[in-house]
Motif scaffolding. Structure first.
Motif, PDB file in Angstrom:
ATOM      1  N   PHE A   1       0.830  -1.204   0.000  1.00 54.00           N
ATOM      2  CA  PHE A   1       0.000   0.000   0.000  1.00 54.00           C
ATOM      3  C   PHE A   1       0.867   1.258   0.000  1.00 54.00           C
ATOM      4  N   ILE A   2       1.891   1.295   0.854  1.00 58.07           N
ATOM      5  CA  ILE A   2       2.770   2.468   0.930  1.00 58.07           C
ATOM      6  C   ILE A   2       3.493   2.684  -0.388  1.00 58.07           C
ATOM      7  N   HIS A   3       4.034   1.621  -0.955  1.00 58.65           N
ATOM      8  CA  HIS A   3       4.792   1.747  -2.197  1.00 58.65           C
ATOM      9  C   HIS A   3       3.900   2.185  -3.363  1.00 58.65           C
ATOM     10  N   LYS A   4       2.673   1.678  -3.375  1.00 61.22           N
ATOM     11  CA  LYS A   4       1.746   2.107  -4.424  1.00 61.22           C
ATOM     12  C   LYS A   4       1.377   3.577  -4.251  1.00 61.22           C
ATOM     13  N   PHE A   5       1.210   4.001  -3.002  1.00 56.57           N
ATOM     14  CA  PHE A   5       0.825   5.380  -2.710  1.00 56.57           C
ATOM     15  C   PHE A   5       1.910   6.366  -3.133  1.00 56.57           C
ATOM     16  N   ILE A   6       3.188   5.997  -2.927  1.00 56.87           N
ATOM     17  CA  ILE A   6       4.284   6.913  -3.264  1.00 56.87           C
ATOM     18  C   ILE A   6       4.849   6.668  -4.662  1.00 56.87           C
ATOM     19  N   GLY A   7       4.303   5.692  -5.366  1.00 54.53           N
ATOM     20  CA  GLY A   7       4.763   5.419  -6.724  1.00 54.53           C
ATOM     21  C   GLY A   7       6.063   4.656  -6.808  1.00 54.53           C
ATOM     22  N   ALA A   8       6.375   3.854  -5.786  1.00 52.06           N
ATOM     23  CA  ALA A   8       7.608   3.060  -5.775  1.00 52.06           C
ATOM     24  C   ALA A   8       7.330   1.666  -6.342  1.00 52.06           C
ATOM     25  N   TYR A   9       8.389   0.840  -6.393  1.00 48.52           N
ATOM     26  CA  TYR A   9       8.274  -0.511  -6.935  1.00 48.52           C
ATOM     27  C   TYR A   9       7.334  -1.358  -6.072  1.00 48.52           C
ATOM     28  N   SER A  10       6.804  -2.423  -6.633  1.00 46.59           N
ATOM     29  CA  SER A  10       5.950  -3.338  -5.892  1.00 46.59           C
ATOM     30  C   SER A  10       6.808  -4.429  -5.253  1.00 46.59           C
ATOM     31  N   PRO A  11       6.825  -4.559  -3.924  1.00 48.48           N
ATOM     32  CA  PRO A  11       7.674  -5.545  -3.249  1.00 48.48           C
ATOM     33  C   PRO A  11       7.360  -6.970  -3.707  1.00 48.48           C
ATOM     34  N   THR A  12       8.411  -7.780  -3.871  1.00 47.84           N
ATOM     35  CA  THR A  12       8.235  -9.130  -4.394  1.00 47.84           C
ATOM     36  C   THR A  12       8.701 -10.228  -3.444  1.00 47.84           C
ATOM     37  N   GLU A  13       9.267  -9.862  -2.276  1.00 50.82           N
ATOM     38  CA  GLU A  13       9.901 -10.865  -1.422  1.00 50.82           C
ATOM     39  C   GLU A  13       8.953 -11.506  -0.408  1.00 50.82           C
ATOM     40  N   TRP A  14       7.703 -11.030  -0.302  1.00 54.44           N
ATOM     41  CA  TRP A  14       6.814 -11.482   0.759  1.00 54.44           C
ATOM     42  C   TRP A  14       6.404 -12.961   0.686  1.00 54.44           C
ATOM     43  N   PRO A  15       6.401 -13.606  -0.491  1.00 51.27           N
ATOM     44  CA  PRO A  15       6.120 -15.054  -0.481  1.00 51.27           C
ATOM     45  C   PRO A  15       7.118 -15.861   0.344  1.00 51.27           C
ATOM     46  N   PHE A  16       8.269 -15.268   0.665  1.00 47.94           N
ATOM     47  CA  PHE A  16       9.306 -15.984   1.409  1.00 47.94           C
ATOM     48  C   PHE A  16       9.339 -15.579   2.893  1.00 47.94           C
ATOM     49  N   GLN A  17       8.285 -14.920   3.384  1.00 42.81           N
ATOM     50  CA  GLN A  17       8.300 -14.444   4.763  1.00 42.81           C
ATOM     51  C   GLN A  17       8.231 -15.598   5.759  1.00 42.81           C
ATOM     52  N   LEU A  18       8.606 -15.308   6.999  1.00 41.91           N
ATOM     53  CA  LEU A  18       8.568 -16.302   8.064  1.00 41.91           C
ATOM     54  C   LEU A  18       7.143 -16.784   8.308  1.00 41.91           C
ATOM     55  N   ASN A  19       7.019 -17.993   8.808  1.00 46.50           N
ATOM     56  CA  ASN A  19       5.705 -18.561   9.092  1.00 46.50           C
ATOM     57  C   ASN A  19       5.082 -17.922  10.329  1.00 46.50           C
ATOM     58  N   THR A  20       3.772 -18.054  10.426  1.00 44.70           N
ATOM     59  CA  THR A  20       3.017 -17.421  11.509  1.00 44.70           C
ATOM     60  C   THR A  20       3.406 -17.997  12.867  1.00 44.70           C
ATOM     61  N   SER A  21       3.605 -17.086  13.819  1.00 47.67           N
ATOM     62  CA  SER A  21       3.898 -17.496  15.189  1.00 47.67           C
ATOM     63  C   SER A  21       3.397 -16.416  16.137  1.00 47.67           C
ATOM     64  N   ILE A  22       2.593 -16.817  17.125  1.00 48.67           N
ATOM     65  CA  ILE A  22       2.135 -15.858  18.129  1.00 48.67           C
ATOM     66  C   ILE A  22       3.023 -15.987  19.358  1.00 48.67           C
ATOM     67  N   GLY A  23       3.063 -14.925  20.162  1.00 51.33           N
ATOM     68  CA  GLY A  23       3.921 -14.988  21.334  1.00 51.33           C
ATOM     69  C   GLY A  23       3.761 -13.783  22.229  1.00 51.33           C
ATOM     70  N   ALA A  24       4.618 -13.726  23.245  1.00 50.82           N
ATOM     71  CA  ALA A  24       4.577 -12.638  24.222  1.00 50.82           C
ATOM     72  C   ALA A  24       5.978 -12.341  24.719  1.00 50.82           C
ATOM     73  N   ASN A  25       6.151 -11.145  25.239  1.00 49.99           N
ATOM     74  CA  ASN A  25       7.433 -10.701  25.761  1.00 49.99           C
ATOM     75  C   ASN A  25       7.250  -9.839  26.997  1.00 49.99           C
ATOM     76  N   VAL A  26       8.247  -9.844  27.855  1.00 53.67           N
ATOM     77  CA  VAL A  26       8.311  -8.953  29.014  1.00 53.67           C
ATOM     78  C   VAL A  26       9.599  -8.156  28.908  1.00 53.67           C
ATOM     79  N   ALA A  27       9.531  -6.847  29.167  1.00 51.25           N
ATOM     80  CA  ALA A  27      10.705  -5.991  29.090  1.00 51.25           C
ATOM     81  C   ALA A  27      10.848  -5.178  30.371  1.00 51.25           C
TER      82      ALA A  27
END
Length: 317
Positions: A137-163
């Motif tokens: 959406f951002i790249h289309k809005f600013i007229g930049a290239y369309s990202p192509t790497e997302w088919p290789f993204q990490l698999n879904t994982s839910i979790g939690a953290n304490v800081a």
């Protein structure tokens, strides 16, 4: 010559920035902030690694006698390879993912102006984090290239953290009206990030004590309060050294076996530095900064630079 003139200019500013005066500052109970990180802010032509971050937080003054601030935050962090225009897995030098999260925390100030923070975060990485949709959406809005790497993204994982974060006010005796040194220790533990870091923040300019400063988002109060200055305007430099045990945005979800098509090898030791300016007066605050960050994954070709912009608004008398 230009550098010398710039240094002289800053030193001439110090007496003006640090001029002490007692002001009665109106108390506001709430402070809402928008934080935006992006490598495009630096106009360096880069579009990778930690490529975008957006967060919205609401800070609420507590009711206890000791100053306490409650913080609610939602946000998204986005990570790419060297850039977002890869089509082969062999070209991707950092795992691709986003982290979508919600967080609750507290900031507590002691009588001696030391600062203690804690927060709990819950979130998800992978496709449900909506990284692909937002970047396209951002790249289309600013007229930049369309990202192509997302088919290789990490698999879904839910979790939690304490800081946990601790900044002891141990250098108050050697500080001046225009300079301050603040050691900061942080620890993260959970299924997304397991690390510890130590840093030293140096302030130069016109600033308030910790419990009334934009540095800690603490310019909120239940009532009017006496301040040295009606506004804050200061530069800061904040180097940090990290030791990392786990980073789910590099290594994939901690508790899943199939972590994704591409994972990375974590750099145990890392360095990060931030140089910025903070301004706050009455309801408004503004803070731009430049951040350098070492390689999170051993496979990364280079470290990275990115910019950060924070804007805040106070309300509720």
């Amino acid at each position: 010559m230009k550098l010398a003139a710039l240094i002289n200019f800053f030193f001439l500013l110090i007496p003006i920035l640090s001029a002490a005066q007692q002001d009665s500052v109106r108390g506001y109970k709430y402070d809402v902030n928008i934080n935006s990180d992006n490598d495009a802010y630096l106009w360096m032509g880069n579009d990778g690694y930690y490529t975008n971050g957006i967060a919205f937080n609401l800070n609420i003054i507590g009711k206890s006698e000791r100053k306490k601030i409650h913080t609610i935050e939602v946000g998204q962090l986005m990570y790419n390879a060297y850039n977002g225009d890869y089509e082969k897995t062999s070209e991707i030098d950092r795992p691709v993912t986003a982290l979508l999260y919600a967080k609750y925390g507290q900031t507590i100030f002691t009588k001696k102006e030391s600062v203690f923070e804690w927060n709990v975060l819950a979130g998800v990485i992978g496709a449900p984090a909506q990284g692909e949709q937002l970047q396209k959406f951002i790249h289309k809005f600013i007229g930049a290239y369309s990202p192509t790497e997302w088919p290789f993204q990490l698999n879904t994982s839910i979790g939690a953290n304490v800081a946990l974060k601790w900044s002891p006010n141990i250098f108050s005796k050697i500080e001046t009206n225009a300079t301050a040194f603040k050691p900061i220790i942080k620890i993260n533990a959970g299924s997304f990030f397991d690390n510890a870091n130590v840093g030293m923040l140096f302030q130069l300019g016109r600033f308030e004590k910790n419990s009334q400063s934009v540095l800690w988002l603490s310019r909120i109060s239940k009532k009017k309060y006496a301040a040295k200055r009606s506004f804050e305007s200061f530069f800061y430099f904040y180097p940090q050294f990290f030791y990392q045990l786990y980073n789910a945005t590099v290594q994939g979800g901690l508790f899943i076996k199939n972590k994704g098509p591409i994972t990375g090898s974590l750099n145990r030791y890392a360095y990060r530095q931030q140089l910025g300016w903070q301004y706050a007066k009455q309801r408004f605050s503004f803070s731009p900064s430049v951040i350098f960050e070492g390689r999170q994954a051993k496979e990364q070709q280079t470290p990275q630079w990115y910019g950060q912009i924070k804007i805040g608004y106070k309300f509720g008398k």
